[in-house]
Design a protein around this motif. Structure first.
Motif, PDB file in Angstrom:
ATOM      1  N   LEU A   1      -1.231   6.509   8.247  1.00 45.05           N
ATOM      2  CA  LEU A   1      -1.750   6.411   6.950  1.00 45.05           C
ATOM      3  C   LEU A   1      -2.741   6.967   6.834  1.00 45.05           C
ATOM      4  N   SER A   2      -3.501   7.919   6.021  1.00 46.91           N
ATOM      5  CA  SER A   2      -4.271   8.436   4.972  1.00 46.91           C
ATOM      6  C   SER A   2      -4.993   7.353   4.656  1.00 46.91           C
ATOM      7  N   GLY A   3      -6.457   8.852   4.815  1.00 44.23           N
ATOM      8  CA  GLY A   3      -7.680   7.408   4.602  1.00 44.23           C
ATOM      9  C   GLY A   3      -8.259   6.641   3.593  1.00 44.23           C
ATOM     10  N   GLY A   4      -7.035   7.606   2.516  1.00 46.31           N
ATOM     11  CA  GLY A   4      -7.375   6.176   1.212  1.00 46.31           C
ATOM     12  C   GLY A   4      -6.568   5.155   1.390  1.00 46.31           C
TER      13      GLY A   4
ATOM     14  N   VAL B   1       0.308  -1.363  -0.357  1.00 47.61           N
ATOM     15  CA  VAL B   1       0.018  -0.173  -0.464  1.00 47.61           C
ATOM     16  C   VAL B   1       0.758   1.556   0.379  1.00 47.61           C
ATOM     17  N   LEU B   2       1.681   0.972   0.743  1.00 43.88           N
ATOM     18  CA  LEU B   2       3.101   2.642   0.977  1.00 43.88           C
ATOM     19  C   LEU B   2       4.021   2.593   0.014  1.00 43.88           C
ATOM     20  N   ARG B   3       4.327   1.065  -0.545  1.00 46.38           N
ATOM     21  CA  ARG B   3       5.100   1.377  -1.217  1.00 46.38           C
ATOM     22  C   ARG B   3       6.650   2.031  -1.223  1.00 46.38           C
TER      23      ARG B   3
ATOM     24  N   THR C   1      -8.241   2.610   3.553  1.00 44.88           N
ATOM     25  CA  THR C   1      -9.222   2.308   3.195  1.00 44.88           C
ATOM     26  C   THR C   1      -8.686   0.768   1.648  1.00 44.88           C
ATOM     27  N   LEU C   2      -7.497   1.200   0.796  1.00 44.67           N
ATOM     28  CA  LEU C   2      -6.845   0.119   0.436  1.00 44.67           C
ATOM     29  C   LEU C   2      -6.896  -0.818   1.146  1.00 44.67           C
ATOM     30  N   LEU C   3      -5.833  -0.655   2.146  1.00 42.39           N
ATOM     31  CA  LEU C   3      -5.332  -1.632   3.555  1.00 42.39           C
ATOM     32  C   LEU C   3      -6.227  -2.106   3.512  1.00 42.39           C
TER      33      LEU C   3
END
Length: 173
Positions: A44-47, A28-30, A50-52
């Motif tokens: 972590l951001s909201g996006g 997710v964070l690359r 959500t992805l995680l």
């Protein structure tokens, strides 16, 4: 939190050294694991959350993390993997170690290029590991599946081994 969720769902790999939640977080964070640990204050951001959450839900449905992230390390080499190929297994690295040892010895004794065949190449993991570690090797990598060969072709080109690995579609030898 995510490690706990995966452990409670019975994902055996959730608590091992390659913690499944960490694999998903790195994706997710690359970022690499070390980079994440170097930034303990980062949130972590909201996006990203959500992805995680979405990736964790896929893992909870027993989709392998290698298919979720699209790659797997094999013998120190990063490979594209997806449902068109089997995921290279860590136990296969033992076979590759023996093959490399044999191949290097053979090349030293015979002073010429070694020919090898990887039958059922899939992602090309074995062929690529041999080619990387035995520069004198010419490897014929064969698979019956054109879809698997597409993945192997990507991996061979990505690692610049077109001159050492010949990909062929076929059934066994």
């Amino acid at each position: 939190k995510y490690t706990s969720i995966l452990q409670q769902a019975g994902i055996e790999e959730a608590a091992d050294e390659a913690d499944e939640a960490m694999v998903l977080l790195c994706h997710v964070l690359r970022l690499g694991k070390a980079e994440i640990f170097a930034q303990p204050e980062r949130t972590l951001s909201g996006g990203e959350l959500t992805l995680l959450d979405g990736l964790t839900a896929r893992r909870l449905r027993r989709e392998p993390s290698a298919y979720i992230t699209g790659h797997r390390e094999f013998f120190g080499i990063d490979l594209l993997v997806d449902p068109r190929v089997l995921i290279p297994r860590p136990e296969t690295e033992t076979l590759v170690e023996a093959a490399i040892e044999f191949g290097r010895s053979w090349v030293a004794r015979n002073q010429r290029r070694m020919l090898a065949a990887d039958i059922g190449t899939g992602s090309g993991a074995i062929a690529i590991a041999l080619a990387v570690h035995i520069p004198e090797a010419l490897v014929y990598a064969v698979d019956i599946s054109p879809c698997s060969l597409d993945v192997a072709t990507f991996n061979v080109r990505r690692h610049g081994l077109d001159d050492q690995i010949i990909l062929m579609q076929g059934n066994l030898l």
